[in-house]
Design a protein around this motif. Sequence first.
Motif, PDB file in Angstrom:
ATOM      1  N   ASN A 120      -6.699   3.728  -3.269  1.00  0.00           N
ATOM      2  CA  ASN A 120      -6.553   3.695  -4.730  1.00  0.00           C
ATOM      3  C   ASN A 120      -7.709   3.000  -5.441  1.00  0.00           C
ATOM      4  OD1 ASN A 120      -5.309   1.242  -3.522  1.00  0.00           O
ATOM      5  ND2 ASN A 120      -5.109   0.653  -5.665  1.00  0.00           N
ATOM      6  N   PHE A 138      -1.692   7.154  -5.634  1.00  0.00           N
ATOM      7  CA  PHE A 138      -2.465   7.794  -4.566  1.00  0.00           C
ATOM      8  C   PHE A 138      -1.534   8.201  -3.426  1.00  0.00           C
ATOM      9  CE2 PHE A 138      -5.616   9.157  -1.768  1.00  0.00           C
ATOM     10  CZ  PHE A 138      -6.844   9.158  -2.410  1.00  0.00           C
ATOM     11  N   ILE A 140      -0.860  10.441   0.275  1.00  0.00           N
ATOM     12  CA  ILE A 140      -1.538  10.943   1.476  1.00  0.00           C
ATOM     13  C   ILE A 140      -0.704  12.102   2.045  1.00  0.00           C
ATOM     14  CG2 ILE A 140      -2.516  10.336   3.732  1.00  0.00           C
ATOM     15  CD1 ILE A 140      -3.535   8.424   1.529  1.00  0.00           C
ATOM     16  N   PHE A 141      -1.349  13.242   2.238  1.00  0.00           N
ATOM     17  CA  PHE A 141      -0.697  14.404   2.862  1.00  0.00           C
ATOM     18  C   PHE A 141      -1.590  14.924   3.980  1.00  0.00           C
ATOM     19  CE2 PHE A 141       0.455  14.812  -1.759  1.00  0.00           C
ATOM     20  CZ  PHE A 141       1.781  14.412  -1.626  1.00  0.00           C
ATOM     21  N   TYR A 152       5.070  16.042  -9.621  1.00  0.00           N
ATOM     22  CA  TYR A 152       4.868  14.657 -10.056  1.00  0.00           C
ATOM     23  C   TYR A 152       4.125  14.616 -11.391  1.00  0.00           C
ATOM     24  CZ  TYR A 152       4.125   9.657  -9.687  1.00  0.00           C
ATOM     25  OH  TYR A 152       4.136   8.303  -9.921  1.00  0.00           O
TER      26      TYR A 152
ATOM     27  N   THR B 102       0.090   0.165   2.986  1.00  0.00           N
ATOM     28  CA  THR B 102      -1.330   0.117   2.619  1.00  0.00           C
ATOM     29  C   THR B 102      -2.191   0.514   3.823  1.00  0.00           C
ATOM     30  OG1 THR B 102      -1.569  -2.219   3.174  1.00  0.00           O
ATOM     31  CG2 THR B 102      -0.972  -1.697   0.912  1.00  0.00           C
ATOM     32  N   LEU B 122      -2.566   8.345   8.123  1.00  0.00           N
ATOM     33  CA  LEU B 122      -1.215   8.046   7.632  1.00  0.00           C
ATOM     34  C   LEU B 122      -0.289   9.245   7.805  1.00  0.00           C
ATOM     35  CD1 LEU B 122      -1.891   5.886   4.443  1.00  0.00           C
ATOM     36  CD2 LEU B 122      -1.387   5.147   6.769  1.00  0.00           C
ATOM     37  N   SER B 123      -0.858  10.459   7.780  1.00  0.00           N
ATOM     38  CA  SER B 123       0.008  11.626   7.969  1.00  0.00           C
ATOM     39  C   SER B 123       0.533  11.691   9.402  1.00  0.00           C
ATOM     40  CB  SER B 123      -0.725  12.921   7.597  1.00  0.00           C
ATOM     41  OG  SER B 123      -1.961  12.989   8.259  1.00  0.00           O
ATOM     42  N   PRO B 139       6.820  14.531   4.616  1.00  0.00           N
ATOM     43  CA  PRO B 139       6.845  13.177   4.072  1.00  0.00           C
ATOM     44  C   PRO B 139       5.760  12.965   3.019  1.00  0.00           C
ATOM     45  CG  PRO B 139       6.157  13.165   6.387  1.00  0.00           C
ATOM     46  CD  PRO B 139       6.521  14.572   6.050  1.00  0.00           C
ATOM     47  N   ILE B 140       6.083  12.114   2.051  1.00  0.00           N
ATOM     48  CA  ILE B 140       5.122  11.736   1.016  1.00  0.00           C
ATOM     49  C   ILE B 140       4.695  10.311   1.330  1.00  0.00           C
ATOM     50  CG2 ILE B 140       4.875  11.215  -1.445  1.00  0.00           C
ATOM     51  CD1 ILE B 140       7.005  13.383  -1.964  1.00  0.00           C
ATOM     52  N   LEU B 141       3.409  10.112   1.619  1.00  0.00           N
ATOM     53  CA  LEU B 141       2.918   8.763   1.875  1.00  0.00           C
ATOM     54  C   LEU B 141       2.267   8.239   0.615  1.00  0.00           C
ATOM     55  CD1 LEU B 141       2.408  10.282   4.968  1.00  0.00           C
ATOM     56  CD2 LEU B 141       2.433   7.806   5.314  1.00  0.00           C
ATOM     57  N   LEU B 142       2.645   7.043   0.246  1.00  0.00           N
ATOM     58  CA  LEU B 142       2.106   6.437  -0.954  1.00  0.00           C
ATOM     59  C   LEU B 142       1.306   5.219  -0.526  1.00  0.00           C
ATOM     60  CD1 LEU B 142       2.190   6.426  -4.099  1.00  0.00           C
ATOM     61  CD2 LEU B 142       4.125   4.874  -3.908  1.00  0.00           C
ATOM     62  N   SER B 143       0.015   5.189  -0.909  1.00  0.00           N
ATOM     63  CA  SER B 143      -0.831   4.057  -0.534  1.00  0.00           C
ATOM     64  C   SER B 143      -1.578   3.584  -1.762  1.00  0.00           C
ATOM     65  CB  SER B 143      -1.790   4.459   0.586  1.00  0.00           C
ATOM     66  OG  SER B 143      -2.459   3.319   1.070  1.00  0.00           O
ATOM     67  N   ASN B 144      -0.944   2.718  -2.511  1.00  0.00           N
ATOM     68  CA  ASN B 144      -1.457   2.281  -3.800  1.00  0.00           C
ATOM     69  C   ASN B 144      -1.531   0.752  -3.850  1.00  0.00           C
ATOM     70  OD1 ASN B 144      -1.843   4.383  -6.106  1.00  0.00           O
ATOM     71  ND2 ASN B 144      -1.397   2.427  -7.104  1.00  0.00           N
ATOM     72  N   ALA B 145      -2.180   0.197  -2.811  1.00  0.00           N
ATOM     73  CA  ALA B 145      -2.340  -1.266  -2.691  1.00  0.00           C
ATOM     74  C   ALA B 145      -0.980  -1.944  -2.786  1.00  0.00           C
ATOM     75  CB  ALA B 145      -3.339  -1.778  -3.725  1.00  0.00           C
ATOM     76  N   LEU B 151       6.249   1.032  -6.654  1.00  0.00           N
ATOM     77  CA  LEU B 151       5.885   2.346  -7.212  1.00  0.00           C
ATOM     78  C   LEU B 151       6.638   3.461  -6.489  1.00  0.00           C
ATOM     79  CD1 LEU B 151       4.091   3.938  -9.214  1.00  0.00           C
ATOM     80  CD2 LEU B 151       2.290   3.934  -7.494  1.00  0.00           C
ATOM     81  N   VAL B 155       8.381   6.810  -7.957  1.00  0.00           N
ATOM     82  CA  VAL B 155       8.040   8.161  -7.501  1.00  0.00           C
ATOM     83  C   VAL B 155       9.309   8.900  -7.075  1.00  0.00           C
ATOM     84  CG1 VAL B 155       6.816   9.488  -5.726  1.00  0.00           C
ATOM     85  CG2 VAL B 155       5.683   7.540  -6.814  1.00  0.00           C
TER      86      VAL B 155
END
Lengths: 203, 383
Positions: A120, A138, A140-141, A152, B102, B122-123, B139-145, B151, B155
């Motif tokens: 990010n 941010f 990841i896929f 979204y 993260t 991460l996937s 799956p939805i991976l969220l990496s926003n610090a 968050l 989502v």
Amino acid sequence: MKTNFHIESYCSIKENKVILNGDLIVKIDVKTYSEFIKHAYKAIDIKYPKFFKMDNLSKLAFVAAEVLLGKEPTNENKNIAIVFSNKASSLDTDRMHQETINSPEYYYPSPAIFVYTLPNICMGEISIKHKLLTENSFFIFNHFNAYYLHAYTNSLLQNKKTEKVLCGWINYDGEDYEAFVYLVSQKGYWQHTTEEITRLYTI
Amino acid sequence: MNRVYLSHNSIVSALGFNSPEVVRKIAQEISGISLQNDKELFPEPFYASVVSSEKLEEEFLKLNPKKAYTRLEKMMLLALQPVIETSNVQMDEKVGLIISTTKGNIDVLENKSPFSKERAYLSALGKEIQDFFGFKTEPILLSNACVSGVLAIAVAKRLIQQGIFSDVFIVAGDIVTQFTLSGFSSFQAMSSQPCKPYSKDRDGITLGELSASVLITSNKENLCKEAICVLGDASCNDANHISGPSRTGEGLYRSVSGALQEACLSTRDIDFISAHGTATLFNDEMEAVAFNRLSMQDTPLHSLKGYLGHTLGASGLVETIIGMHSLAQNMLYTSLGLGSMGVSLPLNVITKPEYKNIKTFLKTASGFGGCNTAVIFQKAISC
């Protein structure tokens, strides 16, 4: 779900080319990413010395955003959210940081590298440049996922969290790089649908 | 718009392997932070909140694993398992999986790791979790610090309201590694003592590791007793600096204002704030500025970093889960580590556990990249 949002503009960066709305705007025959991205930065006429401190992922995101937002007037009321995605997260810079700590005899972790070990950060760089005090996410896929991005982005626009969304895919992994970024708002030539996003991504 | 609830939940941490146990220890002001002396991880002794490897192995074997899993995968699978089981949700195309982290399996980049370096994607982590439980959706991976964990809730809420999912399982996790210890240390951001949020003698963060999981659902049937609903959320970037917070707290100020607006509430309706409180000089000061700008200096507030350390992508989720239990038990929990107040503006930091009739709380988080997120929750029975 039927909505009335549109894609105003789109930009793709790969294979030594920058394409804006289907038109080739930068092309150069070079061997490395670093030569290419420096050339692209100069070709689109940006003056922003901080660019040279960024990691590879942020440079890619920054140039793509500049192509789409460069002409927008800069002011703090501009409400453009950022929704990015990729496969490799910040792995390119992660590997660099790991190199600095692998051996106890040669141990030199650096804050200038470590700060970029989050994907990010590239959205932070764009937010600073364009004064975007807005939402950032941010994802990841494994592959570009138009379905989730579309849903979204619609949610942000429908709930009036933002007026526009800068959306897309920014991936940097080794010498492999690919950016596909598009700006979604109320008006624009292309319909904001999963099919259209996929079509623009694959042409 | 349909209400969205947070229901069944679980925590795998230094303070215990289920939410009630962790919450009980927090009520007793017990910290999971201890001095670590592991030269493999860091050249000098350091404070951290770490999960017992022995206990992790022992508990994980009960899931009957058929292959090798990384430390983080084990923690995430262990957190998700009871949530999936007790919720009784059947896996179909309307059930989502959001993974908040993260750094994921970053430890596989170490030379001694038995796992392929591909597992750092991460996937790849997402695929392991998806396959273990048979999720039918990607799956939805969220990496926003450091805002990732909170968050992720926003989502999930949005994707449920868009009709993409009916139920979403969130699992959040990060581990203490060579990678993060060396990085935060190079930033001079590591505390030489267990971290002391908002305290005058605070000198940085204490890292922690854990996994946490919660079910987010639009279905009001079969909610657990501590269930809460999401009233409003907002996120806002500072657009100021990539590694330091805004001195005016602008992004946090706007995030909280936006969340209040969506919730149709005023600051007086907030019974307590579960703040970020990392115990760095700049973060805690920025929060004090933002909460004073919002006139929330009298609202009871805590940081839970003194119990579990800073667990990065998991922190926002685990702190929300503890907030759920806090509401259910009508208890305000202590912000551990406060000596004398050390921020330039007043804050009502909670210094002893207190029984109080409460129903609404605000969770905030801020992170590298300039990101800030605020979410407002209320007891499910009140909304």
